[in-house]
Design a protein around this motif. Structure first.
Motif, mmCIF file in Angstrom:
data_model
loop_
_atom_site.group_PDB
_atom_site.id
_atom_site.type_symbol
_atom_site.label_atom_id
_atom_site.label_comp_id
_atom_site.label_asym_id
_atom_site.label_seq_id
_atom_site.Cartn_x
_atom_site.Cartn_y
_atom_site.Cartn_z
ATOM 1 N N SER A 14 31.826 12.303 58.129
ATOM 2 C CA SER A 14 31.095 11.895 56.928
ATOM 3 C C SER A 14 29.599 12.038 57.174
ATOM 4 O O SER A 14 29.153 12.267 58.306
ATOM 5 C CB SER A 14 31.429 10.446 56.559
ATOM 6 O OG SER A 14 31.044 9.573 57.610
ATOM 7 N N GLY A 15 28.821 11.926 56.106
ATOM 8 C CA GLY A 15 27.376 11.998 56.212
ATOM 9 C C GLY A 15 26.851 13.384 55.914
ATOM 10 O O GLY A 15 27.601 14.319 55.620
ATOM 11 N N THR A 16 25.532 13.534 56.016
ATOM 12 C CA THR A 16 24.864 14.784 55.668
ATOM 13 C C THR A 16 24.505 15.618 56.887
ATOM 14 O O THR A 16 23.964 16.707 56.729
ATOM 15 C CB THR A 16 23.584 14.492 54.875
ATOM 16 O OG1 THR A 16 22.700 13.681 55.674
ATOM 17 C CG2 THR A 16 23.906 13.760 53.581
ATOM 18 N N TRP A 17 24.797 15.120 58.078
ATOM 19 C CA TRP A 17 24.468 15.842 59.311
ATOM 20 C C TRP A 17 25.619 16.774 59.656
ATOM 21 O O TRP A 17 26.605 16.387 60.256
ATOM 22 C CB TRP A 17 24.196 14.851 60.448
ATOM 23 C CG TRP A 17 23.684 15.486 61.707
ATOM 24 C CD1 TRP A 17 24.381 15.662 62.869
ATOM 25 C CD2 TRP A 17 22.378 16.016 61.949
ATOM 26 N NE1 TRP A 17 23.592 16.262 63.826
ATOM 27 C CE2 TRP A 17 22.346 16.493 63.282
ATOM 28 C CE3 TRP A 17 21.225 16.130 61.164
ATOM 29 C CZ2 TRP A 17 21.209 17.071 63.845
ATOM 30 C CZ3 TRP A 17 20.096 16.709 61.731
ATOM 31 C CH2 TRP A 17 20.097 17.169 63.049
ATOM 32 N N CYS A 18 25.486 18.036 59.277
ATOM 33 C CA CYS A 18 26.589 19.003 59.404
ATOM 34 C C CYS A 18 26.493 19.746 60.735
ATOM 35 O O CYS A 18 26.330 20.969 60.784
ATOM 36 C CB CYS A 18 26.541 19.977 58.219
ATOM 37 S SG CYS A 18 27.932 21.103 58.141
ATOM 38 N N LEU A 63 36.627 29.494 61.566
ATOM 39 C CA LEU A 63 35.665 30.380 60.911
ATOM 40 C C LEU A 63 34.877 29.625 59.849
ATOM 41 O O LEU A 63 33.643 29.749 59.765
ATOM 42 C CB LEU A 63 36.408 31.556 60.280
ATOM 43 C CG LEU A 63 35.596 32.488 59.367
ATOM 44 C CD1 LEU A 63 34.437 33.123 60.109
ATOM 45 C CD2 LEU A 63 36.507 33.557 58.764
ATOM 46 N N GLN A 64 35.560 28.833 59.046
ATOM 47 C CA GLN A 64 34.889 28.117 57.965
ATOM 48 C C GLN A 64 33.898 27.097 58.521
ATOM 49 O O GLN A 64 32.810 26.911 57.962
ATOM 50 C CB GLN A 64 35.918 27.424 57.073
ATOM 51 C CG GLN A 64 35.332 26.905 55.764
ATOM 52 C CD GLN A 64 34.676 28.006 54.942
ATOM 53 O OE1 GLN A 64 35.217 29.101 54.823
ATOM 54 N NE2 GLN A 64 33.498 27.714 54.385
ATOM 55 N N GLN A 65 34.252 26.435 59.615
ATOM 56 C CA GLN A 65 33.319 25.477 60.218
ATOM 57 C C GLN A 65 32.052 26.189 60.690
ATOM 58 O O GLN A 65 30.939 25.698 60.481
ATOM 59 C CB GLN A 65 33.949 24.731 61.396
ATOM 60 C CG GLN A 65 32.968 23.740 62.040
ATOM 61 C CD GLN A 65 33.536 23.017 63.237
ATOM 62 O OE1 GLN A 65 34.748 22.809 63.334
ATOM 63 N NE2 GLN A 65 32.679 22.628 64.177
ATOM 64 N N GLY A 66 32.223 27.347 61.321
ATOM 65 C CA GLY A 66 31.060 28.097 61.783
ATOM 66 C C GLY A 66 30.158 28.521 60.637
ATOM 67 O O GLY A 66 28.926 28.410 60.717
ATOM 68 N N LEU A 67 30.758 28.991 59.556
ATOM 69 C CA LEU A 67 29.970 29.407 58.389
ATOM 70 C C LEU A 67 29.271 28.212 57.746
ATOM 71 O O LEU A 67 28.116 28.312 57.315
ATOM 72 C CB LEU A 67 30.870 30.102 57.373
ATOM 73 C CG LEU A 67 31.452 31.451 57.799
ATOM 74 C CD1 LEU A 67 32.500 31.909 56.800
ATOM 75 C CD2 LEU A 67 30.349 32.505 57.942
ATOM 76 N N TRP A 116 24.249 25.387 56.675
ATOM 77 C CA TRP A 116 23.481 24.132 56.728
ATOM 78 C C TRP A 116 22.222 24.299 57.561
ATOM 79 O O TRP A 116 21.134 23.850 57.161
ATOM 80 C CB TRP A 116 24.371 23.040 57.309
ATOM 81 C CG TRP A 116 23.677 21.727 57.515
ATOM 82 C CD1 TRP A 116 23.474 20.740 56.579
ATOM 83 C CD2 TRP A 116 23.098 21.253 58.744
ATOM 84 N NE1 TRP A 116 22.792 19.692 57.149
ATOM 85 C CE2 TRP A 116 22.552 19.976 58.466
ATOM 86 C CE3 TRP A 116 22.994 21.780 60.028
ATOM 87 C CZ2 TRP A 116 21.908 19.213 59.452
ATOM 88 C CZ3 TRP A 116 22.350 21.032 61.009
ATOM 89 C CH2 TRP A 116 21.807 19.762 60.721
ATOM 90 N N LEU A 117 22.345 24.945 58.721
ATOM 91 C CA LEU A 117 21.185 25.138 59.599
ATOM 92 C C LEU A 117 20.138 26.019 58.935
ATOM 93 O O LEU A 117 18.931 25.737 59.012
ATOM 94 C CB LEU A 117 21.635 25.761 60.923
ATOM 95 C CG LEU A 117 20.541 25.994 61.967
ATOM 96 C CD1 LEU A 117 19.936 24.671 62.437
ATOM 97 C CD2 LEU A 117 21.102 26.777 63.168
ATOM 98 N N ARG A 167 15.603 18.392 67.176
ATOM 99 C CA ARG A 167 15.495 17.723 65.884
ATOM 100 C C ARG A 167 16.720 16.868 65.631
ATOM 101 O O ARG A 167 17.855 17.310 65.830
ATOM 102 C CB ARG A 167 15.347 18.756 64.768
ATOM 103 C CG ARG A 167 15.210 18.158 63.374
ATOM 104 C CD ARG A 167 14.805 19.203 62.365
ATOM 105 N NE ARG A 167 14.666 18.650 61.026
ATOM 106 C CZ ARG A 167 14.110 19.300 59.998
ATOM 107 N NH1 ARG A 167 13.639 20.530 60.176
ATOM 108 N NH2 ARG A 167 14.010 18.741 58.819
ATOM 109 N N GLY A 168 16.493 15.641 65.207
ATOM 110 C CA GLY A 168 17.570 14.733 64.863
ATOM 111 C C GLY A 168 17.632 14.488 63.373
ATOM 112 O O GLY A 168 16.801 14.987 62.602
ATOM 113 N N PRO A 169 18.586 13.689 62.925
ATOM 114 C CA PRO A 169 18.767 13.455 61.493
ATOM 115 C C PRO A 169 17.554 12.855 60.791
ATOM 116 O O PRO A 169 17.362 13.079 59.592
ATOM 117 C CB PRO A 169 19.961 12.496 61.453
ATOM 118 C CG PRO A 169 20.695 12.728 62.726
ATOM 119 C CD PRO A 169 19.640 13.061 63.739
#
Length: 323
Positions: free
Chosen positions: A162-166, A196-200, A205-206, A224-226
């Protein structure tokens, strides 16, 4: 920056600092880049120098030494830190892509020798996975490459629930896009859609995180942190090159032209489209500058930065060739 032994690590302006010697990390990067350039005499010569250095760095246990002094003496022992992962990346790329069959053979032997080892560090495993993916694509039945890819996926780990830190780590560190690229490469080779989907997802996100209005603004040297905000400095060329490599991988795997934007932004960063509006390479020597500070450029042109510049320009040229 290169003599008969290998590529020197550091530079004072454009002159190598001989007293700091050589490292396997940089010679493995050189092996990767030189192996991708066909029919260029200088690249072929450099690839052989780099291959010899990387092979000599390997130890009987499959680990790798990293540091050699200016007299040709190794100053450390066997490890599976980044130098091991980088060496397998270079050896795997040479084994798969070099146009000389003798170089391919010796590179494959080196890859096979090191591929049974494993590292406790996810980035080292990610570097190794890049080489393993190239070997597996060229030799689909290569069991050691497939095994290494599966273990790299486990080492990098899943995203937070969960959260926005992908990102699978609590803090971005260095060569960050390589973590995403390793999953994209592994997912494609192993035919694992989830990986594959996780990598994409990580790469998207990055890239969003590191895009300021109109230009790339990569993570600074301290990470860099959240809760951190950009722009950050000292920005390192290796961050930009890793982004170009990862977006090129994503473009090849998905055939989605939107990834070309990341490669174009990486190329533009070196040409001065960055947080300071300063060019990040020397137009006379074609060396890459060592870092972008808030108020200046580090004008030294070390091996890592120069190879990052050359690699990024190569990815941009590849992109233009494929349209």
């Amino acid at each position: 920056m290169t003599d008969d032994r290998g590529l020197f690590e550091h530079a004072n302006d454009s002159e190598p600092r001989l007293e700091h010697g050589y490292c396997t990390d940089d010679n493995a990067r050189l092996l990767t880049i030189a192996s991708l350039h066909d029919d260029i005499g200088a690249a072929h010569s450099l690839s052989r120098i780099a291959l010899r250095f990387v092979r000599e760095a390997q130890m009987p246990d499959g680990g790798t030494r990293n540091r050699m002094d200016a007299e040709g003496r190794w100053t450390d022992g066997s490890s599976t830190e980044d130098c091991w992962g980088r060496s397998l990346s270079g050896l795997g790329n040479a084994a798969a892509h070099h146009d000389n069959p003798t170089v391919r053979k010796w590179a494959m032997r080196g890859f096979d020798h090191g591929a049974h080892q494993r590292s406790q560090w996810p980035r080292s495993m990610a570097f190794a996975a890049i080489g393993a993916a190239e070997v597996a694509a060229a030799s689909p039945g290569h069991r050691a490459a497939h095994s290494l890819l599966r273990d790299a996926v486990e080492s990098i780990g899943p995203l937070p629930l969960s959260g926005t830190w992908c990102w699978p780590e609590p803090r971005l560190r260095y060569a960050n896009a390589t973590m995403a690229e390793a999953l994209i490469a592994a997912g494609a080779v192993l035919d694992q859609r989830r990986v594959l989907q996780q990598g994409l997802e990580m790469l998207s996100w990055l890239l969003d995180l590191e895009m300021a209005p109109g230009h790339l603004s990569v993570v600074g040297h301290s990470g860099r942190g959240p809760d951190d905000e950009g722009p950050q400095f000292d920005q390192q060329p290796i961050e930009v090159a890793a982004m170009a490599d990862a977006c090129w991988r994503a473009l090849r795997v998905t055939d989605d032209s939107s990834w070309a934007g990341g490669i174009m932004a990486a190329e533009a960063w070196f040409r001065g489209v960055n947080d300071c509006g300063l060019t990040m390479f020397d137009e006379t020597s074609n060396g890459g500058y060592d870092g972008l500070h808030a108020d200046r450029v580090n004008l030294n042109q070390g091996a890592e930065s120069t190879l990052a510049y050359v690699s990024t320009m190569y990815r941009a040229a590849q992109m233009q060739r494929v349209g």
